[in-house]
Design a protein around this motif. Sequence first.
Motif, PDB file in Angstrom:
ATOM      1  N   GLY A 122       0.796  -1.233   0.000  1.00  0.00           N
ATOM      2  CA  GLY A 122       0.000   0.000   0.000  1.00  0.00           C
ATOM      3  C   GLY A 122       0.827   1.281   0.000  1.00  0.00           C
ATOM      4  N   LYS A 139       2.285   4.704  -0.611  1.00  0.00           N
ATOM      5  CA  LYS A 139       1.843   5.962  -1.228  1.00  0.00           C
ATOM      6  C   LYS A 139       2.930   7.000  -1.044  1.00  0.00           C
ATOM      7  CE  LYS A 139      -3.068   5.320  -0.424  1.00  0.00           C
ATOM      8  NZ  LYS A 139      -4.282   5.876   0.141  1.00  0.00           N
ATOM      9  N   LEU A 153       2.522   8.039  -6.087  1.00  0.00           N
ATOM     10  CA  LEU A 153       2.292   6.614  -5.818  1.00  0.00           C
ATOM     11  C   LEU A 153       0.988   6.486  -5.029  1.00  0.00           C
ATOM     12  CD1 LEU A 153       5.867   5.364  -4.794  1.00  0.00           C
ATOM     13  CD2 LEU A 153       4.842   5.465  -7.074  1.00  0.00           C
ATOM     14  N   LYS A 154       0.083   5.693  -5.555  1.00  0.00           N
ATOM     15  CA  LYS A 154      -1.263   5.674  -4.975  1.00  0.00           C
ATOM     16  C   LYS A 154      -1.612   4.339  -4.339  1.00  0.00           C
ATOM     17  CE  LYS A 154      -2.613   9.183  -8.246  1.00  0.00           C
ATOM     18  NZ  LYS A 154      -3.197   9.458  -9.551  1.00  0.00           N
ATOM     19  N   GLY A 155      -0.595   3.628  -3.863  1.00  0.00           N
ATOM     20  CA  GLY A 155      -0.851   2.336  -3.217  1.00  0.00           C
ATOM     21  C   GLY A 155      -0.210   1.220  -4.013  1.00  0.00           C
ATOM     22  N   ILE A 156       1.093   1.038  -3.806  1.00  0.00           N
ATOM     23  CA  ILE A 156       1.835  -0.003  -4.538  1.00  0.00           C
ATOM     24  C   ILE A 156       1.946  -1.246  -3.655  1.00  0.00           C
ATOM     25  CG2 ILE A 156       4.083  -0.620  -5.543  1.00  0.00           C
ATOM     26  CD1 ILE A 156       2.823   1.519  -7.201  1.00  0.00           C
ATOM     27  N   ASN A 157       1.562  -2.385  -4.219  1.00  0.00           N
ATOM     28  CA  ASN A 157       1.733  -3.671  -3.523  1.00  0.00           C
ATOM     29  C   ASN A 157       2.650  -4.551  -4.356  1.00  0.00           C
ATOM     30  OD1 ASN A 157      -0.315  -2.997  -1.576  1.00  0.00           O
ATOM     31  ND2 ASN A 157      -1.795  -3.440  -3.170  1.00  0.00           N
ATOM     32  N   MET A 176       2.606  -0.672 -14.568  1.00  0.00           N
ATOM     33  CA  MET A 176       2.285   0.426 -13.654  1.00  0.00           C
ATOM     34  C   MET A 176       1.631   1.547 -14.440  1.00  0.00           C
ATOM     35  SD  MET A 176       4.791   1.922 -10.844  1.00  0.00           S
ATOM     36  CE  MET A 176       4.471   3.398  -9.946  1.00  0.00           C
ATOM     37  N   GLY A 182       0.387   5.533 -10.969  1.00  0.00           N
ATOM     38  CA  GLY A 182       0.780   5.326  -9.579  1.00  0.00           C
ATOM     39  C   GLY A 182       0.336   4.028  -8.947  1.00  0.00           C
ATOM     40  N   ARG A 183      -0.157   3.109  -9.796  1.00  0.00           N
ATOM     41  CA  ARG A 183      -0.581   1.806  -9.266  1.00  0.00           C
ATOM     42  C   ARG A 183      -0.087   0.694 -10.167  1.00  0.00           C
ATOM     43  NH1 ARG A 183      -5.409   4.725  -8.581  1.00  0.00           N
ATOM     44  NH2 ARG A 183      -5.988   4.911  -6.373  1.00  0.00           N
ATOM     45  N   VAL A 226      -1.310  -2.119 -12.112  1.00  0.00           N
ATOM     46  CA  VAL A 226      -2.681  -2.412 -12.554  1.00  0.00           C
ATOM     47  C   VAL A 226      -2.813  -3.812 -13.142  1.00  0.00           C
ATOM     48  CG1 VAL A 226      -3.261   0.013 -12.928  1.00  0.00           C
ATOM     49  CG2 VAL A 226      -2.291  -1.316 -14.823  1.00  0.00           C
TER      50      VAL A 226
END
Length: 259
Positions: free
Chosen positions: A9, A11, A20-24, A220, A223-224, A226
């Motif tokens: 997550g 950010k 960055l909007k929540g990287i896992n 990516m 910012g995610r 996808v």
Amino acid sequence: MSTKFVIDGLKATIEDKEILKGINLEIKGGEIHAIMGPNGTGKSTLASALMGHPKYEVTGGTAELNGEDLLEMDVDERALAGVFLAMQYPSEISGVTNSDFLRSAINARREEGDEISLIKFIRQMEAKMKELDMNPEFAHRYLNEGFSGGEKKRNEILQMLMLDPKIVILDEIDSGLDIDALKIVAAGVNSMRSEDRGFLIITHYQRLLNYITPDYVHVMMQGRIVKSGGPELAARLENEGYDWVKEELGIVDETVGQA
Ligand SMILES: Nc1ncnc2c1ncn2[C@@H]1O[C@H](COP(=O)(O)OP(=O)(O)OP(=O)(O)O)[C@@H](O)[C@H]1O
Ligand SMILES: [Mg+2]
């Protein structure tokens, strides 16, 4: 201990703009992950945020290397913990030679009193430079100063080979490399593949991935991450670009969305 790097997550903002909007992402030892994605989607921001670059403010989420909180550490501590970043645009440092830089970086990773001997260091560096087909003169030049684009990239790989990191992040290591250099750099990376080292490779082109076979490919956007898949995903992106991903996932271009 086998390496495990877990980003959950994450950010981050730059000058109050959320990039960055929540990287896992979870990278285990022995794995190679590739990240692809359109320009400006936050790939380099992810790399810089993980290294602790002061311009990027982490506003949420966690990043742990073998259970240790990376985000609590300063830049040096992250490097000592074993995170290595080959930057998209490596910095030039005037007044510090390549060999001085490398030797102090190696010694910083060792206990006091257990510093690498000069002879051993020189032997190691010469061997690695040979492996990378680098002119030995580069050992005595100031770090990256006046290096060509491709020479800087090769020098980043020299650092990776010498520093023995646990997590290697390569940001567009293929940009600016000639065809022979690309193969040399890929061979350097492949020689470092091991059960206790994980790789995150940011690239725009499948070409690099023809030489370094990734286990996972992530896309990516905005910012995610996808979409994730195997090497076949990189092949499809190379052939078809990103429009099909946007269509499949209903992603609207930000500039269009903001109109
Ligand atoms: N210092 C800054 N000030 C303002 N915006 C910034 C700054 N640094 C980065 N950005 C913006 O953050 C966004 C993400 O940039 P980033 O460099 O992470 O993209 P990228 O995915 O690596 O792109 P590329 O494929 O072109 O290297 C971009 O829109 C960029 O303009
Ligand atoms: Mg970038």
